[in-house]
Design an enzyme around this catalytic site. Structure first.
Site, PDB file in Angstrom:
ATOM      1  N   HIS A   1     -10.895  -2.068   0.876  1.00  0.00           N
ATOM      2  CA  HIS A   1     -11.019  -3.074   1.927  1.00  0.00           C
ATOM      3  C   HIS A   1     -11.699  -2.537   3.175  1.00  0.00           C
ATOM      4  O   HIS A   1     -12.613  -3.166   3.701  1.00  0.00           O
ATOM      5  CB  HIS A   1      -9.649  -3.676   2.247  1.00  0.00           C
ATOM      6  CG  HIS A   1      -9.038  -4.401   1.088  1.00  0.00           C
ATOM      7  ND1 HIS A   1      -9.500  -5.612   0.652  1.00  0.00           N
ATOM      8  CD2 HIS A   1      -8.038  -4.056   0.256  1.00  0.00           C
ATOM      9  CE1 HIS A   1      -8.788  -5.995  -0.403  1.00  0.00           C
ATOM     10  NE2 HIS A   1      -7.892  -5.069  -0.662  1.00  0.00           N
TER      11      HIS A   1
ATOM     12  N   SER B   1      -4.881   7.090  13.164  1.00  0.00           N
ATOM     13  CA  SER B   1      -5.915   8.034  13.588  1.00  0.00           C
ATOM     14  C   SER B   1      -6.068   9.089  12.508  1.00  0.00           C
ATOM     15  O   SER B   1      -5.084   9.577  11.957  1.00  0.00           O
ATOM     16  CB  SER B   1      -5.519   8.709  14.904  1.00  0.00           C
ATOM     17  OG  SER B   1      -5.663   7.798  15.957  1.00  0.00           O
TER      18      SER B   1
ATOM     19  N   SER C   1      -4.484  -0.032  -5.991  1.00  0.00           N
ATOM     20  CA  SER C   1      -5.069  -0.915  -4.995  1.00  0.00           C
ATOM     21  C   SER C   1      -4.989  -2.335  -5.522  1.00  0.00           C
ATOM     22  O   SER C   1      -5.634  -2.665  -6.517  1.00  0.00           O
ATOM     23  CB  SER C   1      -6.529  -0.519  -4.733  1.00  0.00           C
ATOM     24  OG  SER C   1      -7.137  -1.484  -3.903  1.00  0.00           O
TER      25      SER C   1
ATOM     26  N   HIS D   1       0.822  -1.207   0.000  1.00  0.00           N
ATOM     27  CA  HIS D   1       0.000   0.000   0.000  1.00  0.00           C
ATOM     28  C   HIS D   1       0.860   1.263   0.000  1.00  0.00           C
ATOM     29  O   HIS D   1       0.572   2.221  -0.693  1.00  0.00           O
ATOM     30  CB  HIS D   1      -0.887  -0.043   1.246  1.00  0.00           C
ATOM     31  CG  HIS D   1      -1.868   1.068   1.339  1.00  0.00           C
ATOM     32  ND1 HIS D   1      -2.983   1.116   0.539  1.00  0.00           N
ATOM     33  CD2 HIS D   1      -1.901   2.166   2.113  1.00  0.00           C
ATOM     34  CE1 HIS D   1      -3.661   2.200   0.829  1.00  0.00           C
ATOM     35  NE2 HIS D   1      -3.032   2.868   1.778  1.00  0.00           N
TER      36      HIS D   1
ATOM     37  N   HIS E   1     -10.391   3.197  -1.074  1.00  0.00           N
ATOM     38  CA  HIS E   1     -10.564   2.739   0.306  1.00  0.00           C
ATOM     39  C   HIS E   1     -11.412   1.471   0.277  1.00  0.00           C
ATOM     40  O   HIS E   1     -12.430   1.373   0.965  1.00  0.00           O
ATOM     41  CB  HIS E   1     -11.202   3.836   1.168  1.00  0.00           C
ATOM     42  CG  HIS E   1     -10.429   4.092   2.418  1.00  0.00           C
ATOM     43  ND1 HIS E   1     -10.994   4.473   3.602  1.00  0.00           N
ATOM     44  CD2 HIS E   1      -9.103   4.006   2.671  1.00  0.00           C
ATOM     45  CE1 HIS E   1     -10.054   4.617   4.515  1.00  0.00           C
ATOM     46  NE2 HIS E   1      -8.893   4.345   3.972  1.00  0.00           N
TER      47      HIS E   1
END
Ligand SMILES: Nc1ncnc2c1ncn2[C@@H]1O[C@H](COP(=O)(O)OP(=O)(O)O)[C@@H](O)[C@H]1O
Ligand SMILES: [Mg+2]
Lengths: 225, 749, 90, 90
Positions: free
Chosen positions: B106, B323, B550, B55, B104
């Site tokens: 998964h 986060s 991806s 990634h 985004h």
């Protein structure tokens, strides 16, 4: 002398720039007001714009209602200054008890963005004088919590006193009681509505320009006052 | 547990380390030991493992992505090339635009709402980090079969998440895609695109330069979100038999992000920022190593100074935490106070966590002890690079031999009519407004076009009416039949959509959604698609400015269709000249631009009517696309056409129906000489558009097409309240509308 | 440290679309026999110092003026043993 | 008829932006001494028939599969005396 219209920016306000633009297009002098500021900088009227003030966490408008600027706005509104609350601004006005009732989650539970037909029922408030009573307009509507609720007595009172300013046409988009889209206080200087007249002031970007009279109305009212 | 300091690591070379659990291969672990000349500390291992994940490191894709730079067409529009977080394009009048699409996938399968929401959040921070004000988002989406029960879980959650985050952030959603196909069942694709605008002088890059400059972390406090998410979620096959691999899900706070936008832009405006980086995948590991790697010196970070939401986090976890809603800025010491004051104004927590040093190491301390001491480039940029084996799939020839042109066709007008209705009401072709109505398209007051128009269009300057248009497209069915052509067709469609609204295509971003690179067939598809896209960009003169890869999009052995999604950005000098899609003016003439051939491979018709996928995708003709675009742009500028709609999946009939329903006017069509009505309606030949021409402009318009050599065929007139094909059938708009509008709400409301 | 819980529910006469949506979905999921569902909010406040009558009075005021909108909502306040929320049954 | 209450809270490690927003607002409103606020959901289910172990097990299943998203939330289930929600103190 141009008329100064303030637009409050709370953290999370989103349509503040749009409201300032609408004031400018209507011919007023737009003034930015900051939520932490208790001073209204000699504005003649105030717009509380749309958005998600303080993230709209807890309840829409609940946290903004306690911001420093609102202390002054509430005081001035009671003294007769014109105040317009659009969407989140309407929610702030209800939370502040300047307007009765509350706004709750749309009955279908989805955020809805669409071009909404409305009837202007009260063309005698500070913000609607440039309309004629019964006039039908189309302006954008966009919210997740736009269902207007109040107890039956309050609803009856609003109807009896002609304080329903705009009503939904062609289907109720969110479960609002009695198709209410916007209301005014008894004096007619404080108006709150869920639809967004500031998004209907230019043909290029809005479905119509039928929101503009909200802003021209208040300018005339202030000039004549 | 004793702290694994650098000193401790040097003294315990044989201590066992969980490199395999962290997703590293043995050779990679050895490489790390070689770089450091000792075993890595736990914190270093965490950093390398996450930064060397597929990634973050693009280790399987890098060798193929190189082509986008090597083959990039010379373009005066490029201000910042590929390689920065997002490329920057000159759109004139001193304005620059940056745009990028990211996946985004998964996370959105595990937790649709938050997965999709944080997808929007991540791409928006990428754009802010370039110094741009985000002005719009788009959301290309792909789901499993429309009637599969799990799609009922995933789609509403994803849509609510995109709306919940984007609406609260105050960014208009101006377009996207919704595609259903069983191949995405366990693996939906949630891609998100953001566009940002800035003045040329405001471009900011991620680098930490200037010894003594301070590193400031600002935004949300750091919690245990998505620890290992980047490496474990995105690099390994998602395998439902191992629930323990389900990572903690990140929860987004769009309100916090709105504050980040405002305070970052204010800091830029006051020129307080030397370098900046958003925190996305791999959190602080990524931000500190990339800032340091791009800068001239080293960096020293005190991890104890990171504000925590969860005080029990270990230093490794703090480094890996994902986060959301955090950014890292490098600021000169004299400007730190002002920077912090701006953060305070916006109620954003901001803390100095380190500084730029004159060394060449990234050093991180915890409780006064050194736990990281690495050359930052080795973490951020010089990760492993693989030339993975590739093999043309053995099933491909059989698939291609199974031509769609051989499928049974409707034999009369009634059968055509019935199949048009089936097409229009099929989930992929049906009205998507149940979805797009959940997105705010008005906020900021600059949206000139949004869904369902061919591309979204945003006014950039209120004085001059300068604007930009963006479209995203991709067709996994075409790419399955031929990944090289499929990628080119995705670009061609997106390019055409931008031109259809009157904007001149300038630049490309892409999101390459593919299966496992460890499967030679998947790797071959990926390589072919990259080659196809790079070659096509060269012909069309539109450089790739950035994008996202991806991989591992498969459930067990079941791979998705290779799905390159391509976004094209165009510029329009005067947005009041835009061309909308609606046929509204009775009596206007309908012209079909381009050539129609018998091309049905991968078509919507073959899917809807025969549940078939086989043969070859429609032929690519990029010179024709370029010519068509020139015509569409000139016609828009000179006011020769009132409406235009590009032809793509579903062919001519789908486009005409959409334009009629949009404008509330019918169309009387005549099959052109030499064409079979069925082929006329359903073929998906490329390089085509349908336009509505005022009679007064007909001559001027056809002369222009003739002079430039673009076939323009008069196919009918805007008239009545039905879509009628002479001698075949008539379909009242009311009937079309009810079929077209009912499908998605019936499935998901 | 003590935990005070404030539960906020829409007044019975106010339409609760969320609760209704849940109730409508239950039979589809195979859960029968639920005659009504209402959805409200639960706030867990960690309070410094002793939770005496004075502290509770303050929380009640907080609920009345802020946590609940008494135009449409009712609330209750109660003390709960602090500590982590009981985990979900496996 | 009996009422079962399901409380759903975000897991402690999951960010709770709503609770944080409330907590940040409290001092501005003059309420000090609240060290943490978490906001969750409360479901009141009216259940037909006796609330025995079997019924509670069903509600627990409902909570697990539907009312809570156990990827990010914990829940608790408990029986409460039915009847209207206690009114707000005037
Ligand atoms: N998820 C989505 N979000 C926003 N807009 C969407 C979405 N899906 C589809 N749209 C919009 O609906 C319209 C029709 O989509 P599509 O049929 O894919 O267009 P095209 O074939 O021209 O690419 C376009 O304007 C597209 O941007
Ligand atoms: Mg199109």
């Amino acid at each position: 002398m141009t008329t100064r219209i303030g637009v409050v920016t709370f953290p999370g306000s989103l349509d503040d720039a749009d409201a300032l633009r609408a004031v400018r297009i209507a011919g007023g002098e737009p003034v930015t007001l900051w939520h932490r500021d208790t001073d209204l900088h000699q504005v003649d009227a105030v717009v509380l714009p749309g958005g998600f003030s303080y993230g709209d966490y807890l309840r829409c408008g609940a946290i903004a209602r306690f911001s420093p600027v609102m202390g002054t706005v509430i005081e001035q509104a009671r003294a007769g200054m014109p105040v317009l609350g659009i969407c989140n601004g309407f929610q702030v006005l209800c939370e502040s008890h300047l307007l009765p009732g509350a706004l709750t989650r749309n009955d279908h539970l989805h955020f809805v963005c669409r071009d909404q037909r409305l009837t202007v029922e009260n063309a005698d408030t500070a913000w609607t004088r440039d309309y004629s009573a019964g006039q039908e307009i189309t302006v954008p509507l966009k919210n997740g919590e736009g269902g207007y609720v109040a107890d039956e007595r309050t609803l009856d009172e609003l109807e009896a006193e002609g304080r329903v300013v705009v009503r939904y046409l062609d289907g109720n988009p969110n479960g609002s009681r009695r198709d209410i889209a916007g209301i005014t206080n008894a004096a007619g200087n404080v108006v709150g509505l869920m639809p967004h007249p500031e998004h209907a002031v230019e043909t290029l970007t809005g479905p119509t320009t039928e929101g503009l009279p909200f802003f021209t109305s208040v300018l005339k009212q202030l000039v004549n006052a | 547990m004793t702290l694994d300091t650098v000193k401790h690591a040097a003294g315990t070379p044989d201590a066992p380390q969980p490199w395999a659990e962290l997703g590293l291969k043995e050779n990679e672990y050895e490489q790390i030991r070689e770089i450091l000349g000792r075993r890595p500390t736990g914190a270093e291992l965490a950093m390398y493992s996450v930064m060397w994940s597929e990634h973050c490191s693009y280790k399987s894709s890098k060798v193929h992505l190189k082509q986008f730079g090597e083959k990039a067409p010379a373009s005066e529009a490029m201000l910042v090339g590929i390689g920065e977080q997002a490329g920057v394009v000159d759109v004139g009048q001193g304005y620059a635009v940056t745009f990028k699409v990211e996946s985004h996938n998964h996370p959105s399968y595990v937790e649709p709402y938050q997965g999709a929401a944080t997808g929007i959040g991540g791409i928006v921070r990428d754009i802010i980090a370039m110094g741009a004000r985000p002005v719009a988002v788009m959301d290309p989406l792909r789901f499993g079969a429309a009637d599969h029960p799990d799609t009922r879980r995933v789609l509403p959650g994803v849509v609510a998440g995109i709306g919940g985050y984007g609406n609260c952030l105050g960014l208009p959603n101006i377009g996207g895609e919704v595609v259903f196909d069983a191949c995405y069942q366990g693996n939906p694709l949630v891609n998100a695109l953001c566009v940002g605008v800035m003045k040329h002088e405001d471009i900011h890059l991620a680098k930490a330069s200037g010894v003594g400059n301070k590193v400031i972390l600002y935004g949300a406090r750091t919690g245990g979100d998505g620890i290992g998410g980047a490496s474990i979620l995105a690099s390994e096959t998602f395998d439902s038999t191992k629930p323990s691999k389900r990572p903690a899900v990140q929860v987004g706070d769009p309100f916090q992000e709105k504050l980040l936008i405002e305070c970052t832009l204010e800091a830029f405006a006051e020129e307080l920022v030397v370098g900046i980086q958003d925190l996305g995948a791999a959190g602080l590991s990524c931000a500190t190593s990339e800032l340091a790697s791009n800068g001239t010196g080293g960096m020293r970070v005190e991890l104890d100074d990171v504000p925590l939401r969860d005080t029990t986090l270990s230093p490794e976890e703090i480094l890996m935490s994902e986060s959301q809603e955090r950014m890292c800025a490098v600021v000169e010491p004299s400007k730190v106070d002002r920077f912090l004051a701006i953060c305070e104004k916006w109620d954003v927590t901001a803390t100095v966590i380190g500084e730029v040093t004159d060394g060449d190491r990234l050093e991180i301390f915890w409780h006064g002890e050194q736990i990281v001491d690495v050359p930052p480039r080795t973490v951020a940029h010089d990760g492993p690079v693989y030339e993975r084996p590739m093999a043309r799939p053995d099933w491909l020839d059989a698939l291609r031999a199974d031509a769609a042109e051989a499928l049974a066709r409707p034999q009369d007008g009634d059968a055509l009519r019935a199949q048009v209705l089936r097409l229009v009401g099929s989930p992929n072709q049906a009205d998507k407004s149940w979805i797009t109505a959940q997105y705010d398209r008005y906020v900021l007051g600059n949206t000139v076009l949004s869904q369902p128009e061919d591309s979204g269009m945003i006014r950039v300057d209120e004085e001059t009416n300068l604007g930009v248009a963006v479209s995203t497209d991709g067709n996994g069915r075409y790419a399955k039949l031929d990944p090289y052509a499929g990628a080119q067709l995705a670009l061609a469609e997106s390019y055409r959509n931008v031109a259809a609204t009157g904007a001149k295509p300038l630049a490309v971003t892409d999101c390459l959604n593919f299966p496992s690179p460890e499967d030679p067939a998947g790797m071959w598809q990926f390589a072919e698609a990259c080659r196809g896209l790079a070659d096509a960009c060269q012909v069309l003169g539109t450089p790739v400015t950035g994008g996202n890869v991806s991989l591992y999009n498969q459930t067990g052995d079941v791979a998705i269709h290779p799905t390159p999604v391509v976004g094209v950005l165009g510029v329009i000098d005067d947005v009041t000249r835009r061309t909308p899609m609606a046929f509204a003016e009775e009596g206007q003439l309908l012209y079909l631009l381009g050539d129609t051939r018998e091309e049905l491979g991968g078509s919507a018709w073959s899917q809807v009517v025969h549940d078939h996928l086989g043969g070859r995708p429609p032929a690519v003709d990029l010179e024709r696309e370029r010519l068509l675009a020139e015509i569409l742009i000139s016609a828009s500028r000179d006011g020769m056409i009132d409406a235009a709609h590009d032809l793509s999946d579903g062919g001519l009939v789908q486009a005409v129906v959409e334009s009629c329903l949009r404008g509330g006017a019918g169309a009387r069509l005549v099959t052109p000489d030499g064409l079979d009505p069925f082929v006329f309606l359903f073929s998906e030949s490329q390089g085509r558009a349908v336009v509505s021409v005022p009679r007064s402009e007909e001559l001027r318009f056809t002369d222009m097409c003739g002079a430039r050599g673009l076939p323009a065929t008069r196919i009918g007139v805007v008239d009545g309240d039905a879509v009628e094909l002479q001698g075949q059938f008539s379909l009242p708009l009311g009937e079309l509308r009810s079929v077209w509008e009912a499908t998605i709400p019936d499935l998901f409301a | 440290m003590a935990r005070v819980v404030v539960d906020v529910m829409l007044k019975p006469e106010i339409l609760d679309p969320q609760g209704q949506a849940v109730q409508r979905a239950l039979p589809r999921l195979g859960f029968e026999g639920i005659t009504d569902v209402r959805q409200g909010k639960r706030f867990e406040l960690d309070v410094e110092g002793p939770v005496d009558d004075a502290a509770l009075a303050r929380v009640r005021e907080m609920a009345e003026t802020f946590l609940a909108n008494t135009v449409i909502e009712d609330f209750t306040v109660r003390v709960e043993a602090a500590g982590p929320q009981e985990g979900a049954p496996a």
